[in-house]
Design a protein around this motif. Structure first.
Motif, PDB file in Angstrom:
ATOM      1  N   ILE A   1       0.835  -1.203   0.000  1.00 56.37           N
ATOM      2  CA  ILE A   1       0.000   0.000   0.000  1.00 56.37           C
ATOM      3  C   ILE A   1       0.871   1.255   0.000  1.00 56.37           C
ATOM      4  O   ILE A   1       0.559   2.244  -0.669  1.00 56.37           O
ATOM      5  CB  ILE A   1      -0.992  -0.023   1.177  1.00 56.37           C
ATOM      6  N   VAL A   2       1.980   1.212   0.728  1.00 51.93           N
ATOM      7  CA  VAL A   2       2.935   2.320   0.712  1.00 51.93           C
ATOM      8  C   VAL A   2       3.492   2.490  -0.704  1.00 51.93           C
ATOM      9  O   VAL A   2       3.634   3.619  -1.201  1.00 51.93           O
ATOM     10  CB  VAL A   2       4.080   2.070   1.717  1.00 51.93           C
ATOM     11  N   ILE A   3       3.788   1.373  -1.362  1.00 52.35           N
ATOM     12  CA  ILE A   3       4.311   1.416  -2.734  1.00 52.35           C
ATOM     13  C   ILE A   3       3.291   2.041  -3.685  1.00 52.35           C
ATOM     14  O   ILE A   3       3.644   2.852  -4.538  1.00 52.35           O
ATOM     15  CB  ILE A   3       4.711   0.007  -3.209  1.00 52.35           C
ATOM     16  N   LEU A   4       2.022   1.645  -3.546  1.00 51.43           N
ATOM     17  CA  LEU A   4       0.988   2.213  -4.417  1.00 51.43           C
ATOM     18  C   LEU A   4       0.931   3.729  -4.280  1.00 51.43           C
ATOM     19  O   LEU A   4       0.814   4.455  -5.277  1.00 51.43           O
ATOM     20  CB  LEU A   4      -0.379   1.614  -4.089  1.00 51.43           C
ATOM     21  N   GLU A   5       1.000   4.222  -3.050  1.00 44.71           N
ATOM     22  CA  GLU A   5       0.953   5.673  -2.847  1.00 44.71           C
ATOM     23  C   GLU A   5       2.201   6.337  -3.422  1.00 44.71           C
ATOM     24  O   GLU A   5       2.128   7.423  -4.007  1.00 44.71           O
ATOM     25  CB  GLU A   5       0.793   5.985  -1.357  1.00 44.71           C
ATOM     26  N   TYR A   6       3.347   5.688  -3.273  1.00 44.12           N
ATOM     27  CA  TYR A   6       4.588   6.225  -3.831  1.00 44.12           C
ATOM     28  C   TYR A   6       4.495   6.324  -5.352  1.00 44.12           C
ATOM     29  O   TYR A   6       4.837   7.349  -5.938  1.00 44.12           O
ATOM     30  CB  TYR A   6       5.763   5.331  -3.425  1.00 44.12           C
ATOM     31  N   ILE A   7       4.029   5.251  -5.978  1.00 40.32           N
ATOM     32  CA  ILE A   7       3.872   5.236  -7.435  1.00 40.32           C
ATOM     33  C   ILE A   7       2.971   6.379  -7.877  1.00 40.32           C
ATOM     34  O   ILE A   7       3.256   7.083  -8.856  1.00 40.32           O
ATOM     35  CB  ILE A   7       3.301   3.882  -7.899  1.00 40.32           C
ATOM     36  N   ASP A   8       1.892   6.591  -7.150  1.00 36.61           N
ATOM     37  CA  ASP A   8       0.929   7.628  -7.527  1.00 36.61           C
ATOM     38  C   ASP A   8       1.507   9.027  -7.364  1.00 36.61           C
ATOM     39  O   ASP A   8       1.141   9.947  -8.096  1.00 36.61           O
ATOM     40  CB  ASP A   8      -0.347   7.483  -6.696  1.00 36.61           C
ATOM     41  N   GLU A   9       2.401   9.194  -6.397  1.00 33.61           N
ATOM     42  CA  GLU A   9       2.998  10.503  -6.166  1.00 33.61           C
ATOM     43  C   GLU A   9       4.116  10.803  -7.168  1.00 33.61           C
ATOM     44  O   GLU A   9       4.300  11.954  -7.569  1.00 33.61           O
ATOM     45  CB  GLU A   9       3.540  10.590  -4.737  1.00 33.61           C
ATOM     46  N   VAL A  10       4.861   9.784  -7.561  1.00 35.60           N
ATOM     47  CA  VAL A  10       5.979   9.995  -8.488  1.00 35.60           C
ATOM     48  C   VAL A  10       5.498  10.114  -9.930  1.00 35.60           C
ATOM     49  O   VAL A  10       5.930  10.998 -10.672  1.00 35.60           O
ATOM     50  CB  VAL A  10       7.014   8.857  -8.354  1.00 35.60           C
ATOM     51  N   TRP A  11       4.594   9.213 -10.321  1.00 34.88           N
ATOM     52  CA  TRP A  11       4.050   9.219 -11.680  1.00 34.88           C
ATOM     53  C   TRP A  11       2.597   9.692 -11.603  1.00 34.88           C
ATOM     54  O   TRP A  11       1.693   8.908 -11.328  1.00 34.88           O
ATOM     55  CB  TRP A  11       4.148   7.827 -12.284  1.00 34.88           C
ATOM     56  N   LYS A  12       2.400  10.964 -11.822  1.00 38.79           N
ATOM     57  CA  LYS A  12       1.108  11.586 -11.513  1.00 38.79           C
ATOM     58  C   LYS A  12       0.049  11.365 -12.584  1.00 38.79           C
ATOM     59  O   LYS A  12      -1.125  11.629 -12.336  1.00 38.79           O
ATOM     60  CB  LYS A  12       1.307  13.080 -11.257  1.00 38.79           C
ATOM     61  N   HIS A  13       0.433  10.888 -13.763  1.00 39.43           N
ATOM     62  CA  HIS A  13      -0.567  10.626 -14.797  1.00 39.43           C
ATOM     63  C   HIS A  13      -1.404   9.406 -14.398  1.00 39.43           C
ATOM     64  O   HIS A  13      -0.955   8.553 -13.639  1.00 39.43           O
ATOM     65  CB  HIS A  13       0.116  10.377 -16.152  1.00 39.43           C
ATOM     66  N   SER A  14      -2.601   9.306 -14.925  1.00 37.91           N
ATOM     67  CA  SER A  14      -3.527   8.205 -14.604  1.00 37.91           C
ATOM     68  C   SER A  14      -3.586   7.959 -13.093  1.00 37.91           C
ATOM     69  O   SER A  14      -3.237   6.882 -12.612  1.00 37.91           O
ATOM     70  CB  SER A  14      -3.098   6.928 -15.320  1.00 37.91           C
ATOM     71  N   PRO A  15      -4.014   8.955 -12.322  1.00 32.13           N
ATOM     72  CA  PRO A  15      -3.973   8.837 -10.859  1.00 32.13           C
ATOM     73  C   PRO A  15      -4.806   7.684 -10.325  1.00 32.13           C
ATOM     74  O   PRO A  15      -5.883   7.380 -10.833  1.00 32.13           O
ATOM     75  CB  PRO A  15      -4.527  10.184 -10.379  1.00 32.13           C
ATOM     76  N   LEU A  16      -4.270   7.051  -9.293  1.00 38.24           N
ATOM     77  CA  LEU A  16      -4.964   5.955  -8.617  1.00 38.24           C
ATOM     78  C   LEU A  16      -5.865   6.483  -7.504  1.00 38.24           C
ATOM     79  O   LEU A  16      -6.931   5.931  -7.251  1.00 38.24           O
ATOM     80  CB  LEU A  16      -3.947   4.973  -8.025  1.00 38.24           C
ATOM     81  N   LEU A  17      -5.420   7.514  -6.830  1.00 38.15           N
ATOM     82  CA  LEU A  17      -6.186   8.132  -5.750  1.00 38.15           C
ATOM     83  C   LEU A  17      -6.889   9.390  -6.256  1.00 38.15           C
ATOM     84  O   LEU A  17      -6.365  10.096  -7.125  1.00 38.15           O
ATOM     85  CB  LEU A  17      -5.269   8.501  -4.585  1.00 38.15           C
ATOM     86  N   PRO A  18      -8.074   9.699  -5.728  1.00 42.65           N
ATOM     87  CA  PRO A  18      -8.781  10.926  -6.118  1.00 42.65           C
ATOM     88  C   PRO A  18      -7.986  12.166  -5.726  1.00 42.65           C
ATOM     89  O   PRO A  18      -7.131  12.118  -4.834  1.00 42.65           O
ATOM     90  CB  PRO A  18     -10.096  10.844  -5.339  1.00 42.65           C
TER      91      PRO A  18
END
Length: 227
Positions: A70-87
């Motif tokens: 889950i920490v990795i998912l948030e990291y991925i979303d913060e580094v690669w901002k396109h196609s966001p996973l979180l609202p």
């Protein structure tokens, strides 16, 4: 892009925690090197990169290790901002984190307990799993995905429901995913599994059946010997 350099993922083929990270990387279009680990005979690399727990997944980005899915998912979303996973909305982001945590800490834990227990403990875990599913059924509330019209953070964390829970059910002849009780979850499963990037990363069912049957037997023997 410079951010795409040096992305590696240490994983184990059947781990739902690893799979949710693979899905996130695929959805973002991020190329990465995958390193398969034997979690029962941990490599020096894994122990070096995750010395605290020695577990997979571990994402390595430009030489820096990030553990915990889950920490990795948030990291991925913060580094690669396109196609966001979180609202983008703060409240909706918090709500997504809540339901992801609920899926992981409640439903996933109860389902595993139902697989690896007998008697009253087994029945109690089945009931707890169904109660957790009822809450997730209400949260879907007619949406295609937990993330709305597209796969998002909660969908990735809860993805084990779609392909792994049916394997548990088959192994011990139990029924948790009742389509008549959980029509929204059933529709979500169909939508999720029919997504091409999700479908192509699923472990073979026959291998999962063999693996989890063996793990169940090992755990039941261990539990019996500890009594």
């Amino acid at each position: 892009m410079e951010e795409n350099q040096g992305v590696k993922l240490l994983g184990f083929w059947v781990s739902p925690y690893v799979l949710r990270v693979k899905w996130a990387l695929k959805l973002k279009g991020i190329e990465y090197e995958y390193i398969e680990e034997d979690v029962f005979n941990k490599s020096p690399l894994l122990l070096k990169l995750n010395p605290v727990k020695g577990q997979v997944p571990v994402l390595v980005h430009d030489g820096k290790p990030i553990p915990e899915s889950i920490v990795i998912l948030e990291y991925i979303d913060e580094v690669w901002k396109h196609s966001p996973l979180l609202p983008q909305d703060p409240y909706e982001r918090a709500n997504s984190r809540f339901w992801a945590k609920f899926a992981a800490e409640k439903l996933q834990a109860y389902a595993w307990e139902a697989l690896c227990s007998r008697g009253e403990d087994h029945e109690r875990a089945i009931n707890a799993s169904m109660e957790a599913l009822e809450k997730m059924e209400k949260e879907l509330n007619g949406k295609k995905f937990f993330g709305g019209d597209k796969i998002g953070f909660v969908d990735l964390v809860a993805g084990f429901i779609s392909y792994q829970l049916p394997v548990y059910e088959e192994i011990v002849s139990m029924k948790i995913l009742d389509s008549s009780k959980f029509p929204a979850i059933t529709n979500w499963i169909n939508n999720f599994l029919n997504h091409p990037l999700i479908k192509e990363e699923l472990p073979p069912k026959h291998k999962m059946l063999a693996y989890f049957s063996n793990r169940r037997n090992v755990i039941l023997v261990q539990n019996s010997s500890n009594k």
